[in-house]
Design an enzyme around this catalytic site. Structure first.
Site, PDB file in Angstrom:
ATOM      1  N   HIS A 149       0.815  -1.207   0.000  1.00  0.00           N
ATOM      2  CA  HIS A 149       0.000   0.000   0.000  1.00  0.00           C
ATOM      3  C   HIS A 149       0.856   1.269   0.000  1.00  0.00           C
ATOM      4  O   HIS A 149       0.561   2.232  -0.684  1.00  0.00           O
ATOM      5  CB  HIS A 149      -0.928  -0.011   1.215  1.00  0.00           C
ATOM      6  CG  HIS A 149      -2.056   0.946   1.101  1.00  0.00           C
ATOM      7  ND1 HIS A 149      -3.309   0.562   0.720  1.00  0.00           N
ATOM      8  CD2 HIS A 149      -2.102   2.279   1.283  1.00  0.00           C
ATOM      9  CE1 HIS A 149      -4.090   1.619   0.663  1.00  0.00           C
ATOM     10  NE2 HIS A 149      -3.382   2.676   1.016  1.00  0.00           N
ATOM     11  N   HIS A 156     -10.376   0.632  -1.323  1.00  0.00           N
ATOM     12  CA  HIS A 156     -10.591   0.266   0.074  1.00  0.00           C
ATOM     13  C   HIS A 156     -11.261  -1.094   0.109  1.00  0.00           C
ATOM     14  O   HIS A 156     -12.307  -1.279   0.731  1.00  0.00           O
ATOM     15  CB  HIS A 156     -11.410   1.341   0.807  1.00  0.00           C
ATOM     16  CG  HIS A 156     -10.791   1.711   2.123  1.00  0.00           C
ATOM     17  ND1 HIS A 156     -11.507   1.947   3.251  1.00  0.00           N
ATOM     18  CD2 HIS A 156      -9.493   1.860   2.484  1.00  0.00           C
ATOM     19  CE1 HIS A 156     -10.683   2.235   4.245  1.00  0.00           C
ATOM     20  NE2 HIS A 156      -9.461   2.197   3.803  1.00  0.00           N
TER      21      HIS A 156
END
Lengths: 77, 744
Positions: B57, B102
């Protein structure tokens, strides 16, 4: 039977609603209040003793077990 | 520990550390690398920081090398990849945008996962100093007949709508697809667009030794500790243990954060800003300092916390929502204080900028972490894992799809009512798409949505696309279709595509097939963007989207922002008046049914090669569309994609009192191919008869096929002539019933 199910956010889960109320209290001068958490209460009546059923309902319907926990209380009468 | 000469092979990794590595998703080799960097073993806090910043990420371990191929230069580019978001400019207006995933949080807790996803991307745009003016979302869910999938769908849509509506940012466009493969791993990709003046842009670059590190927003709690590393790990069906990482969204604080941040920026009070998103305080502080070539010192005792027994480790890794970190000159602190107090945000000076190029973290008078920033941010190990295509995919691609249409009425109505084709109004009607009053063309009316830029005569068009089924059969070609489609949609309202943002959603790159998909998809993305002259301004990678070894389709979501030079010269996809002609323009219609939606509808096997984009045609078609729109020659334009030509024709009349008569006998292909083929680089245009000759001439000039296939009629029905059974009349009522059917 009568039951009282109380649902709260788990301890480490942020409670925006409780936080907002706390802020209002502080704005109004209630500075001795240091923490406040919001929860829900359910009163349920059933035929006979069905704590297992209440537990199932509390887990599956009344609470979101990912972020919430609950307690079950049997009420007399 | 030992600072003598280290023999890396001989480092004995204790069980305690091994366990920690597992939680952090770091390998033992990576641990050895950290030890060799530091010349000693890291302590717990330091290791946690490495785990967060070296996660996919934050650190782009598996994609960093691959994304170098992407083109980043273009005539509107102001800020390419590397900042909180990309920027294109027109005159003195900066348009800031980015898409982010997400997925994992939404799989575990759909409502909060989606809501915090919106909050996170909004803060990325905000951190650039821009006011967020639009949200788009790209959603992938599983088989909607499953109750657990419905639970996810409802939660995600509600999460997006509650958050977006609360903060007053319109959700103007999006897309939703349902495929069984996403049942356990839904995709929630949110794109945000913001605007500001070019000279008001802020970068996340810490500068000025002695400047203050100011924390503001919500207090820090334990929520989301290990979120960044969690997002980079496969889900297992046993979700119990990961439940501590759920973050709760507080949109009202976000709204205050938006206004406070914009006020700080407007008054020139900040040197740099970054939001505390994934890996919270660790990533924001270290990344800003590393970019500025400075050091940073933090005092965790000063961080506003929600619980008193929180540890320094937790403070550094917490992903509590709605928090920002700013670098402020000491002389401006007083004004900063005024603004943050006015907006009732928690805030504190928690550290300062140093010249050490290290991140030093103190807690209760002790140094709890001290790491050179280059190790954390710049020297992230990168991998290109061995890649090999799964032979089953190749087999699937080599099977020729079988399309037999017997009952056209039945197939058309079934197609229109399938959840992937039908109107998404049941989703977007839950969103406020007009707040801020910039939305000129909202969802459902055109390929792209259009927003005005107030105070100018300019506008922007925005769209998000990505067909995962195509990409599964051929990652390379599938991604190219997505880029062609998203830019086509933007061009078809009259905008010039200016920049692309992307989100790479894949399974675990440790699997050779996923590694192959990743490499091929990024190659395709680079090729398509180069061919169409649209640069990539940034993006996000979400790997490990798999559950118990079942991987999602490789899904590259591309978002596009286009510039409209005159907001009065746009069209949508709706037919305007009876007598207008309807033309099919662009590439010749071919037998493109590889992985097509129609195969599912008629119960045929979904297989075959996805269509191949001919970029020279695609480019000319988009130029043609922009030209005829800017000269006011056409009444509507809509691109052709999933489901084929029938879909934009129906969309052209569905919300009007008009109808259409289509004659398929003018087409050189079978009616089934004419109606349902998914050949890219085509569009349905409607226009006044008087412009026919002009348009024909222009199309010829652009080297495009131009075929009048019908006209708009003053009757509430769709007539299709030239079918094997003669002509077919579909009433608007039955069309509406099919197109507006909700999946549940």
């Amino acid at each position: 039977m009568k039951y009282k199910v109380t649902v709260f956010l788990k301890e480490n889960v942020f409670d925006p609603q409780g936080n907002s109320i706390l802020r209002v209290l502080h704005n109004l001068g209630y500075n001795d209040v240091t923490n406040l958490r919001v929860g829900k209460v359910f009163f349920i009546e059933t035929n006979g003793n069905s704590k297992e059923l209440i537990d199932k309902i509390a887990y599956e319907i009344l609470s979101n077990p990912v972020i919430e926990k609950y307690t079950i209380e049997e009420l007399n009468g | 520990m030992a600072d003598s000469v280290l023999n890396l092979e001989e480092i004995i990794i204790s069980d305690r550390v091994k366990k920690h590595l597992e939680v952090l998703n770091l390998s033992e080799d990576e641990y050895r690398l950290i030890v060799s960097y530091l010349g000693r073993e890291p302590n717990e806090v330091e290791l946690g920081m490495f785990g967060a910043l070296w996660s996919e990420h934050c650190g782009y371990k598996h994609t960093r090398k691959l994304i170098k191929e992407l083109p980043t230069e273009g005539k509107y580019i102001y800020q390419g990849p590397g900042e909180n978001a990309g920027v294109v400019r027109v005159d003195d207006v900066a348009i800031v945008f980015k898409v982010e995933s997400h997925n994992h949080p939404s799989a575990v807790e759909p409502y909060q996962g989606a809501a915090t996803g919106v909050g996170g991307i909004v803060r990325d745009i905000l951190a650039m100093g821009a006011r967020p003016i639009a949200l788009l979302d790209s959603l992938r869910f599983g088989d909607v007949s499953k109750p657990e999938v419905r639970h996810i769908v409802s939660g995600v849509v509600k999460g997006i709508s509650d958050y977006g509506n609360c903060i007053g940012v319109p959700t103007v466009a999006g897309e939703v697809y349902f495929e069984d493969i996403y049942s356990n791993n839904p995709l929630v990709n949110v794109m945000c667009v913001g605007v500001t003046k070019v000279d008001k842009l802020v970068k996340a670059v810490a500068k000025g030794v002695g400047n203050l590190v100011v924390y503001y927003g919500s207090k820090t709690g334990r929520d989301g500790v290990h979120g960044a590393t969690f997002a980079s790990a496969e889900l297992s069906s046993e979700k119990e243990d990961t439940r501590s990482s759920i973050q709760i969204a507080d949109p009202f604080v976000e709204k205050k954060l938006i206004e406070a941040t914009l006020e700080l920026v407007e008054n020139g009070l900040v040197v740099a800003i970054q939001d505390m998103g994934a890996a919270g305080l660790t990533s924001s502080s270290c990344e800003m300092a590393a970019k500025g070539g400075v050091g940073i010192e933090l005092e965790l005792d000063k961080v506003p916390v929600r619980v008193s027994d929180i540890t320094p480790y937790e403070i550094m890794l917490s992903e509590s929502q709605e928090r920002m970190l700013a670098i402020v000159e000491p002389s401006k602190l007083e004004k900063v204080r005024e603004i943050l107090d006015k907006w009732e945000l928690d805030w504190a000076v928690i550290g300062k900028v140093t010249d050490t190029r290290r991140c030093v973290v103190k807690y209760r008078g002790e140094v709890v972490a001290d790491v050179p920033l280059k190790y954390l941010v710049d020297m992230v190990p990168t991998y290109v894992k061995p890649a090999k295509e799964d032979q089953n995919v190749k087999k699937l691609r080599d099977i020729k799809p079988n399309l037999i249409v017997e009952d056209y009425r039945d197939v058309i109505l079934k197609l229109l009512s399938s959840p992937n084709i039908s109107s998404k109004s049941w989703v977007y009607e839950q969103y406020d798409w007009s707040v801020q009053t910039n939305t000129v063309v909202g969802p459902g009316r055109a390929g792209a949505s259009v927003l005005r830029i107030k105070g100018t005569n300019k506008g922007i068009a925005v769209k998000i696309d990505g067909n995962g089924r195509y990409m599964y059969a051929s990652p390379y070609n599938g991604v190219m279709v997505a880029v062609a489609e998203v830019t086509r949609n933007v061009s078809f309202v009259g905008a010039e595509p200016a920049g692309i943002t992307n989100c790479l959603n894949f399974g675990s790159p440790d699997d050779p097939n996923v590694s192959y998909q990743l490499q091929q998809a990024i190659k395709g993305l680079a090729k398509a963007c180069k061919e169409l002259g649209v640069p990539v301004t940034g993006g996000n990678a979400s790997l490990y989207n798999e559950t118990d070894g079942v991987q999602i389709y490789p899904t590259v979501i591309v978002g596009c922002v286009g510039i409209i030079h005159d907001i009065n010269k746009i069209v949508d996809g709706v037919f305007k008046k009876p007598g207008d002609l309807i033309a099919l323009v662009g590439n010749e219609t071919k037998e493109d049914f590889g992985m097509a939606e129609i195969l599912k509808i008629i119960g045929s096997d979904v297989c075959g090669k996805p269509p191949i984009v001919e970029f020279d045609v695609e480019k000319r078609l988009q130029e043609f569309a922009r030209f005829v729109i800017s000269h006011g020659l056409i009444s509507s334009a809509m691109d052709i994609s999933e489901g084929g030509m029938i879909v934009p024709i129906v969309e052209g009349i569905i919300d009007t009192k008009l109808g259409a008569r289509i004659d398929l006998s003018v087409m050189p292909v079978y009616p089934s191919i004419a109606l349902f083929s998914e050949t890219p680089s085509r569009g349905i245009f409607s226009f006044d008869k008087e412009f026919l000759d002009t348009l024909k001439m222009i199309a010829e000039h652009y080297g495009l096929k131009f075929r009048v296939i019908g006209e708009v009629i003053d009757k509430d029905e769709l007539v299709i002539e030239g079918l094997p059974e003669g002509s077919l009349v579909l009433s608007k009522e039955e069309l509406r019933k099919a197109f507006y059917s909700k999946p549940f």
